[in-house]
Write an enzyme that holds these catalytic residues in place. Structure first.
Site, PDB file in Angstrom:
ATOM      1  NE  ARG A 123      86.514  69.836  39.895  1.00  0.00           N
ATOM      2  CZ  ARG A 123      85.409  69.907  40.643  1.00  0.00           C
ATOM      3  NH1 ARG A 123      85.330  70.801  41.622  1.00  0.00           N
ATOM      4  NH2 ARG A 123      84.388  69.120  40.419  1.00  0.00           N
TER       5      ARG A 123
ATOM      6  CG  HIS B 120      85.421  71.434  35.262  1.00  0.00           C
ATOM      7  ND1 HIS B 120      84.435  71.089  36.160  1.00  0.00           N
ATOM      8  CD2 HIS B 120      86.381  70.488  35.382  1.00  0.00           C
ATOM      9  CE1 HIS B 120      84.787  69.981  36.801  1.00  0.00           C
ATOM     10  NE2 HIS B 120      85.976  69.608  36.344  1.00  0.00           N
TER      11      HIS B 120
ATOM     12  CG  HIS C  46      93.404  64.066  39.757  1.00  0.00           C
ATOM     13  ND1 HIS C  46      92.714  62.934  39.365  1.00  0.00           N
ATOM     14  CD2 HIS C  46      92.722  65.116  39.222  1.00  0.00           C
ATOM     15  CE1 HIS C  46      91.665  63.285  38.627  1.00  0.00           C
ATOM     16  NE2 HIS C  46      91.651  64.605  38.529  1.00  0.00           N
TER      17      HIS C  46
ATOM     18  CG  ASN D 189      81.043  72.755  36.129  1.00  0.00           C
ATOM     19  OD1 ASN D 189      82.140  72.213  36.191  1.00  0.00           O
ATOM     20  ND2 ASN D 189      80.485  73.094  34.973  1.00  0.00           N
TER      21      ASN D 189
END
Length: 321
Positions: free
Chosen positions: A62, A66, A189, A93
């Site tokens: 992740r 990001h 996910h 974040n």
């Protein structure tokens, strides 16, 4: 996964001759002469952390995502200065974790090859190696990224868990990624978790009238309400309850049943291409998912990179030189 088995896997994958085209400035052998042990060092430290705490794999993947979606894959999410105004301080974040892994890898590299390996490359490699530890796919990581010197909280505009399919597709197109990349990377996910705060409105007050989002499977909505009470924001919810510790294609089975945790998961059934991909993975037990995920991760790693004389090679990932 034991380090010995991990190394054997990487060697076997290399022997298979996996190839990848890459932008000017990146090379699979970029550190061959300047820091020949770079990838082995990254691998060793990453395995040490993730083998003891497997949930870090999702966190590090992740973090890489990001980072690449804001100013490109330049390690800008790692910066701390100016305090409270960097990317890591933006709301999406605040729940990102795993910085200690990147810092530990960077410290080990600095001891061996001072000022050579960028934090952007470290993050790209750590994300890949963390996924392998939990038996996910391997993908080639061409190296040579440079570190950005700018990190602004105000610039964080990530794909939202509340977005519909049109907004998500635009987010990805803006980064040079296509609709297939969107649905494939959403498959990450399968190892993710979230908190009740993110999903409460969807199950309790979707239109402001005390209702649930009609795109949610009603039985699943009831199960989520048992898990997340109206005033509960902190309880952890697994995105793929039967597969949260394994990187596999089970996520697509969940989405096909309208049990995606986020609107951004469920809306993948609203587009012909993403819906077709989901049902193909369900029908074939994810026969192409690992390869597709690897391909999309390679593309993600090329987003708006800095190379050559751009940026710098940070000595510490949290601070510019």
């Amino acid at each position: 996964m034991e380090i010995k088995n991990f190394l054997v896997l990487v060697i076997l994958l290399s022997v298979l001759g996996v190839s990848v085209s890459h932008p000017k400035g990146l090379d699979l052998n970029y550190y061959k002469h300047r820091c020949p042990d770079a990838e082995a060092i990254v691998r060793r430290v990453t395995v040490q952390y993730v083998s003891h705490q497997p949930s870090l794999a999702a966190s590090l993947l992740r973090m890489h995502f990001h980072d690449c979606f804001v100013r490109g894959c330049d390690g800008s999410i790692l910066l701390k200065y100016p305090y409270n105004e960097t990317e890591r301080d933006a709301a999406p974040n605040l729940s990102v974790r795993g910085y200690e892994v990147v810092d530990a890898v960077k410290s080990a590299l600095e001891r061996k090859c001072p000022g050579v390996v960028s934090c952007a490359d470290v993050l790209s490699l750590v994300a890949r190696d963390a996924v392998i530890v939990i038996n996910g796919p391997w993908w080639p990581v061409p190296l040579g990224r440079r570190d950005g010197r700018i990190s602004r909280k105000s610039e964080v505009n990530l794909p939202s868990p509340f977005s519909g399919i049109a907004a998500l597709k635009q987010n990805f197109f803006d980064k040079g990624l296509n609709t297939k990349d969107l649905v494939v990377l959403s498959g990450a996910h399968t190892i993710g978790i979230s908190h009740c705060a993110v999903i409460k409105d969807g199950i309790y007050n979707f239109t402001g009238k005390g209702d649930s989002d009609t795109s949610i499977n009603p039985r699943y909505a009831r199960a989520l309400k048992k898990r997340c009470k109206p005033t509960d924001s902190m309880t952890v919810v697994e995105m793929d309850p039967r597969s949260v510790k394994r990187f596999d294609s089970h996520y697509f089975n969940i989405v096909a049943q309208r049990k995606g945790l986020f609107k951004s998961d469920r809306t993948l059934l609203d587009d012909p291409e993403t819906k077709s991909y989901i049902y193909t993975q369900v029908a074939t037990a994810g026969s192409s998912f690992n390869k597709d995920f690897a391909d999309s991760m390679v593309k993600l790693g090329f987003v708006e990179i800095l190379t050559g004389d751009q940026g710098e090679i940070r000595k510490k990932c949290a601070f510019v030189n």
